[in-house]
Design an enzyme around this catalytic site. Structure first.
Site, mmCIF file in Angstrom:
data_model
loop_
_atom_site.group_PDB
_atom_site.id
_atom_site.type_symbol
_atom_site.label_atom_id
_atom_site.label_comp_id
_atom_site.label_asym_id
_atom_site.label_seq_id
_atom_site.Cartn_x
_atom_site.Cartn_y
_atom_site.Cartn_z
ATOM 1 N N LYS A 1 1.194 -5.783 -8.136
ATOM 2 C CA LYS A 1 1.780 -4.978 -7.059
ATOM 3 C C LYS A 1 0.853 -3.819 -6.709
ATOM 4 O O LYS A 1 -0.078 -3.516 -7.454
ATOM 5 C CB LYS A 1 3.142 -4.435 -7.521
ATOM 6 N N ARG B 1 17.789 1.960 -12.741
ATOM 7 C CA ARG B 1 17.024 1.857 -11.493
ATOM 8 C C ARG B 1 17.524 0.579 -10.836
ATOM 9 O O ARG B 1 18.688 0.527 -10.455
ATOM 10 C CB ARG B 1 15.522 1.874 -11.812
ATOM 11 N N HIS C 1 14.183 -4.396 -17.238
ATOM 12 C CA HIS C 1 12.963 -3.578 -17.313
ATOM 13 C C HIS C 1 13.221 -2.399 -18.255
ATOM 14 O O HIS C 1 14.304 -1.813 -18.241
ATOM 15 C CB HIS C 1 12.629 -3.087 -15.897
ATOM 16 N N ARG D 1 5.461 -9.131 -18.751
ATOM 17 C CA ARG D 1 5.009 -8.682 -17.425
ATOM 18 C C ARG D 1 4.062 -7.484 -17.515
ATOM 19 O O ARG D 1 4.376 -6.397 -17.046
ATOM 20 C CB ARG D 1 6.212 -8.266 -16.565
ATOM 21 N N TYR E 1 -13.251 26.072 -0.156
ATOM 22 C CA TYR E 1 -12.212 26.854 0.528
ATOM 23 C C TYR E 1 -11.564 27.883 -0.393
ATOM 24 O O TYR E 1 -11.205 27.569 -1.536
ATOM 25 C CB TYR E 1 -11.114 25.931 1.049
ATOM 26 N N CYS F 1 -11.514 19.328 -1.435
ATOM 27 C CA CYS F 1 -11.222 19.315 0.001
ATOM 28 C C CYS F 1 -10.716 17.924 0.397
ATOM 29 O O CYS F 1 -10.596 17.043 -0.437
ATOM 30 C CB CYS F 1 -12.483 19.650 0.803
ATOM 31 N N ASP G 1 -12.235 15.587 2.090
ATOM 32 C CA ASP G 1 -13.245 14.524 2.048
ATOM 33 C C ASP G 1 -14.327 14.740 1.010
ATOM 34 O O ASP G 1 -15.230 13.914 0.889
ATOM 35 C CB ASP G 1 -13.955 14.433 3.404
HETATM 36 C C1 LIG Z 1 5.301 -2.308 -12.521
HETATM 37 C C2 LIG Z 1 6.190 -3.196 -13.296
HETATM 38 C C3 LIG Z 1 5.743 -3.854 -14.454
HETATM 39 C C4 LIG Z 1 4.403 -3.557 -15.085
HETATM 40 O O1 LIG Z 1 4.490 -2.321 -15.762
HETATM 41 P P1 LIG Z 1 3.257 -1.766 -16.610
HETATM 42 O O2 LIG Z 1 3.786 -0.544 -17.248
HETATM 43 O O3 LIG Z 1 2.170 -1.479 -15.631
HETATM 44 O O4 LIG Z 1 2.884 -2.832 -17.563
HETATM 45 C C5 LIG Z 1 6.574 -4.774 -15.039
HETATM 46 N N1 LIG Z 1 7.790 -5.026 -14.531
HETATM 47 C C6 LIG Z 1 8.276 -4.389 -13.454
HETATM 48 C C7 LIG Z 1 9.631 -4.684 -12.956
HETATM 49 C C8 LIG Z 1 7.498 -3.444 -12.800
HETATM 50 O O5 LIG Z 1 7.988 -2.809 -11.736
#
Ligand SMILES: *Cc1c(COP(=O)(O)O)cnc(C)c1O
Length: 374
Positions: free
Chosen positions: A33, A131, A163, A219, A263, A310, A312
């Site tokens: 992602k 969440r 998660h 994951r 700046y 800054c 850039d």
């Molecule tokens: C982003 C995400 C992950 C990966 O998490 P990491 O901490 O980068 O390993 C796994 N599952 C879900 C649902 C996520 O949103």
């Protein structure tokens, strides 16, 4: 080299994924992602598949379609889909959908019916992150509806998933509580007649620190890119950071003692000094909060940003050391030559490496791929 570039080491991604695969008997879903955490979703996905990942994970459907458009056919899950989003193309293109509400399940089922084949869904239970995911009190309704839609041929329940909130803090009591809640949710799904082939819970931190969270599929995201969510882990299977961000000095110059820099003149030279101007700024993801604090590797040493970052560009002070126009300043990388790492940058501004690579990876710095299928 380019004026400013993010060099992405695809072999590092492939070997990180291979190392992670060696830590588990579960299948590996590489999370790509946010444009592969700033590394480029398509090249990162290909490198991860080369390293042994058998699944890919993304947040949104456009992210999923980008991978399919590139010809990537691996199993693919998208989990951040607003209610009412058309999902027909997802079903047609073999994108698995996360469902956490009856409405989301109905959208998937309708798409499955109109496609003439079941929508592949992963039912999400909220086990304590608070969440996404169905709360426990709505779970029975969700799995019951899913079992019915599956019996009708409208969906196929491939996964049940959740998660973790605090797996990056080994020993945090919430992990045990989430695991227990997840087991409860699996039992409810089973009693409803569901037999998901892919039960999944672990992110990188769960994969690295808690084998009892691995189930059928893990994951990992950040760990694929060589950064650990838990400092010092894994000790046995070192990961290699895949992103190096560097830029060529626009101009080097000597200035007298007492010169105000950038700046607001928040930095003033204490003695006659060599300054170098680096062409990356906050529009490129260089944290403005790193003003007078962040470091780069330049001329054989770490140099601290002098004055404000800054939009850039920013300035560094090399003291009495020389610098030539066009010299290369390394903002961060694997750390091999003494350059800062993404973790060092994160520490300076009080964030996590994730944010460092996500921000810098989408900057005006040109991405250049090395290794593997680049
Ligand atoms: C982003 C995400 C992950 C990966 O998490 P990491 O901490 O980068 O390993 C796994 N599952 C879900 C649902 C996520 O949103």
């Amino acid at each position: 080299m380019e004026q400013a570039e993010a060099v992405i080491d695809l072999d590092a991604i492939a070997s990180n994924v291979a190392q992670l695969g060696g830590l588990t008997s579960a299948e590996v879903m590489a999370v790509v992602k946010a444009d592969g955490y700033g590394h480029g979703a398509v090249p990162a996905a290909r490198a991860a598949l080369r390293g042994g990942a058998s699944w890919l994970g993304v947040a949104t459907l456009p992210e999923a379609y980008q991978l399919r458009d590139a010809g990537i056919t691996a199993p693919l899950l998208a989990w951040l889909i607003a209610p009412g989003t058309p999902v027909d193309a997802a079903v047609r293109r073999d994108v698995d959908l996360s469902c956490a509400t009856l409405g989301g399940l109905a959208d998937a089922a309708a798409a499955g019916r109109s496609a003439g084949r079941p929508a592949r869904v992963h039912l999400k239970i909220d086990t304590g992150l608070s969440r996404g995911g169905a709360t426990a009190d709505r779970w029975l309704d969700l799995v019951t509806a899913a079992a019915k839609a599956q019996a009708d041929g409208a969906v196929q329940v491939v996964g049940v998933w959740s998660h973790l909130a605090c797996a990056d803090e080994p020993g945090h009591p919430s992990v045990d509580r989430q695991l227990a809640a997840y087991h409860d949710a699996l039992a409810v799904a089973e009693r409803a007649g569901l037999r998901p082939t892919h039960r999944h819970l672990a992110n990188s931190a769960g994969l690295l620190t808690r084998p009892d969270t691995h189930f059928d599929l893990v994951r990992p995201g950040i760990a694929c890119y060589g950064l650990s969510p838990v400092r010092g882990w894994p000790a046995a299977a070192p990961l290699r950071p895949a992103m190096t961000v560097r830029a060529r000095v626009l101009i080097g110059k000597r200035v007298p003692a007492g010169a105000g820099v950038s700046y607001g003149h928040t930095y003033r030279t204490e003695r006659p000094s060599t300054l170098a101007v680096v062409p990356l700024g906050y529009a490129d993801g260089v944290f403005r909060a790193a003003s007078n604090a962040g470091q780069v590797w330049l001329g054989g040493a770490r140099r601290t940003i002098a004055g404000r970052v800054c939009m850039d560009q920013f300035v560094v002070d090399l003291g009495d050391d020389p610098v030539a126009d066009g010299d290369v300043a390394v903002l961060f990388g694997p750390g091999d030559d003494g350059e800062p790492t993404a973790d060092d940058w994160a520490d300076v501004v009080g964030t996590i490496s994730y944010e460092v690579v996500c921000r810098l990876g989408v900057s005006r710095a040109v991405r250049r791929y090395v290794g593997g299928a680049s």
